[in-house]
Design a protein around this motif. Structure first.
Motif, short mmCIF file in Angstrom:
data_model
loop_
_atom_site.label_atom_id
_atom_site.label_comp_id
_atom_site.label_asym_id
_atom_site.label_seq_id
_atom_site.Cartn_x
_atom_site.Cartn_y
_atom_site.Cartn_z
N ALA A 40 0.81 -1.22 0.00
CA ALA A 40 0.00 0.00 0.00
C ALA A 40 0.84 1.27 0.00
O ALA A 40 0.37 2.34 -0.39
CB ALA A 40 -0.93 0.00 1.20
N CYS A 41 2.09 1.18 0.45
CA CYS A 41 2.95 2.36 0.58
C CYS A 41 3.39 2.88 -0.79
O CYS A 41 3.89 2.12 -1.63
CB CYS A 41 4.17 2.02 1.43
N THR A 42 3.22 4.19 -1.00
CA THR A 42 3.65 4.82 -2.25
C THR A 42 4.94 5.62 -2.07
O THR A 42 5.34 6.36 -2.96
CB THR A 42 2.55 5.75 -2.80
N SER A 43 5.56 5.53 -0.89
CA SER A 43 6.80 6.24 -0.56
C SER A 43 6.65 7.76 -0.67
O SER A 43 7.57 8.45 -1.08
CB SER A 43 7.95 5.77 -1.47
N CYS A 44 5.49 8.27 -0.26
CA CYS A 44 5.24 9.71 -0.35
C CYS A 44 6.05 10.50 0.67
O CYS A 44 6.32 11.68 0.48
CB CYS A 44 3.76 10.02 -0.21
N GLY A 45 6.39 9.86 1.79
CA GLY A 45 7.21 10.51 2.81
C GLY A 45 6.45 11.33 3.83
O GLY A 45 7.06 11.96 4.70
N GLU A 46 5.13 11.35 3.77
CA GLU A 46 4.36 12.14 4.74
C GLU A 46 4.58 11.66 6.17
O GLU A 46 4.65 12.46 7.09
CB GLU A 46 2.88 12.15 4.36
N CYS A 47 4.69 10.36 6.35
CA CYS A 47 4.93 9.82 7.70
C CYS A 47 6.31 10.23 8.22
O CYS A 47 6.47 10.52 9.41
CB CYS A 47 4.79 8.30 7.71
N VAL A 48 7.28 10.30 7.33
CA VAL A 48 8.63 10.71 7.71
C VAL A 48 8.61 12.15 8.21
O VAL A 48 9.22 12.47 9.24
CB VAL A 48 9.61 10.57 6.52
N GLU A 49 7.88 12.99 7.51
CA GLU A 49 7.81 14.42 7.86
C GLU A 49 7.08 14.65 9.18
O GLU A 49 7.45 15.54 9.94
CB GLU A 49 7.12 15.21 6.75
N ILE A 50 6.06 13.88 9.48
CA ILE A 50 5.23 14.11 10.66
C ILE A 50 5.80 13.48 11.93
O ILE A 50 5.46 13.89 13.04
CB ILE A 50 3.78 13.62 10.42
N CYS A 51 6.68 12.52 11.80
CA CYS A 51 7.18 11.78 12.96
C CYS A 51 7.96 12.70 13.90
O CYS A 51 9.00 13.25 13.52
CB CYS A 51 8.07 10.62 12.54
N PRO A 52 7.49 12.87 15.15
CA PRO A 52 8.16 13.78 16.07
C PRO A 52 9.49 13.23 16.60
O PRO A 52 10.28 13.99 17.16
CB PRO A 52 7.16 13.94 17.22
N ARG A 53 9.76 11.96 16.42
CA ARG A 53 10.99 11.34 16.91
C ARG A 53 11.98 11.02 15.77
O ARG A 53 13.00 10.40 16.01
CB ARG A 53 10.66 10.05 17.66
N ASP A 54 11.67 11.40 14.55
CA ASP A 54 12.50 11.07 13.39
C ASP A 54 12.81 9.57 13.37
O ASP A 54 13.94 9.15 13.14
CB ASP A 54 13.80 11.88 13.39
N ALA A 55 11.77 8.79 13.61
CA ALA A 55 11.93 7.33 13.74
C ALA A 55 11.61 6.57 12.48
O ALA A 55 11.64 5.34 12.47
CB ALA A 55 11.05 6.82 14.88
N ILE A 56 11.30 7.26 11.38
CA ILE A 56 10.94 6.59 10.14
C ILE A 56 11.94 6.98 9.05
O ILE A 56 12.16 8.16 8.80
CB ILE A 56 9.52 6.94 9.69
N ASP A 57 12.51 5.97 8.43
CA ASP A 57 13.44 6.17 7.32
C ASP A 57 12.78 5.69 6.05
O ASP A 57 12.25 4.57 5.99
CB ASP A 57 14.74 5.40 7.54
N LEU A 58 12.82 6.51 5.02
CA LEU A 58 12.26 6.16 3.73
C LEU A 58 13.37 5.59 2.86
O LEU A 58 14.42 6.23 2.67
CB LEU A 58 11.66 7.41 3.07
N LEU A 59 13.17 4.40 2.35
CA LEU A 59 14.14 3.76 1.48
C LEU A 59 13.72 4.03 0.04
O LEU A 59 12.64 3.67 -0.36
CB LEU A 59 14.18 2.25 1.75
N ARG A 60 14.57 4.69 -0.71
CA ARG A 60 14.23 5.00 -2.11
C ARG A 60 15.16 4.30 -3.04
O ARG A 60 16.24 4.01 -2.82
CB ARG A 60 14.29 6.49 -2.35
#
Length: 60
Positions: A40-60
């Motif tokens: 389901a993930c389209t790698s839009c990065g919105e979750c990366v931007e909103i995470c207050p702990r910088d706990a999400i890394d987007l693999l491109r």
């Protein structure tokens, strides 16, 4: 077998911000930290931007 486009690190506190932000609903609640639904993930990065702990890394 698909590869997760995101990595949720140990810095995650399971606050839920990413769950509410994802336009594709590609993150699901799970014990400890959210689970990525790779199909389901389209790698839009919105979750990366909103995470207050910088706990999400987007693999491109």
């Amino acid at each position: 077998m698909s590869v997760d486009p995101l990595t949720i690190t140990d810095a995650c506190t399971a606050c839920g911000a990413c769950l509410l932000t994802c336009p594709e609903h590609a993150l699901r609640p799970a014990p400890g930290r959210p689970q990525v639904v790779a199909e389901a993930c389209t790698s839009c990065g919105e979750c990366v931007e909103i995470c207050p702990r910088d706990a999400i890394d987007l693999l491109r």
